[in-house]
Enzyme design. Sequence first.
Site, short mmCIF file in Angstrom:
data_model
loop_
_atom_site.label_atom_id
_atom_site.label_comp_id
_atom_site.label_asym_id
_atom_site.label_seq_id
_atom_site.Cartn_x
_atom_site.Cartn_y
_atom_site.Cartn_z
CE LYS A 1 -5.34 -1.70 1.62
NZ LYS A 1 -4.01 -2.31 1.68
CE LYS B 1 2.00 2.23 4.76
NZ LYS B 1 1.41 1.36 3.71
CB THR C 1 -0.92 0.01 1.22
OG1 THR C 1 -1.74 -1.16 1.20
CG2 THR C 1 -1.81 1.24 1.22
#
Length: 287
Positions: free
Chosen positions: A170, A238, A95
């Site tokens: 995502k 993150k 990701t």
Amino acid sequence: MRVGWIGTGLMGEPMARRLLAAGHRLAVYNRTPSRTRKLVAAGAGAAGSVAEAVAGNEVVVTMVALPADVEQVFLGPGGVLAHAAPGSVVVDCSTSSPELARRLAEQGAERDVAVLDAPVSGGPAGAEAGTLSIMAGGDAEAYARVRPLLAAVAATVVHHGPPGSGQLAKLVNQTLVAGATLAVCEAYALAHRVGLDPELVRESTRVGVAGSPLFDFLWTRLAAGDLEPGFKLDHFIKDLALVREAAGESPLPGVGLVTELAERARAGRGGGRGTQALVTAIMERAR
């Protein structure tokens, strides 16, 4: 297929194992060599460097933690793009940043290497069971070539469009995960505060519209007092930063609140704890 696999952590190791079980030939690399031992014992070849994992393979898969790790693995004299064979396909399952995904696809194309961004959702349990969802972006022809490979590790594989679109999909997913995680942790904090039996609450709630696999996972861990990760706070924070970056000027107040609570939980419990540790920040805030 001959596959170079880079990154054998919580997600990468079980995904690579499924490819081995499907009959593909793997060369595996991790910057901590001990984390490849189980795969090597299962029949994978051990690579001593990124270059060694990439060389001669028709497909390369990367699964690392941070955008900075993706850059380090892909770029530079010892990186993936310097050693990938012309005509090969590189699939980044990390990701990461949509902008970085576009840049890697452009640089790969200059070397006749197709780079796909293909982040996954489903957690370690989904990786073990082969029930992940893969959200892919990049060249449609390259995607078609590797789709059978991706289907060996995922139950759902969707091509969303040009480079970067897999990462964007995502980030939409992670926005949903953020809201659901907050809801489960707040609900657990409420049940705890009013003295309800958490197992009875789970029994009556999980079958209704509020139930989900994420609810089951988080609630079960919370009831057991287990803060070990299915998804680490460090990685969660993150991802939320990437969501805010993608949103630009558009306000996402829920993501902002979850980020604040996650940072508090990380400060108190450590970034290696699971996202269910959000409940500690919620309870401390209530006190």
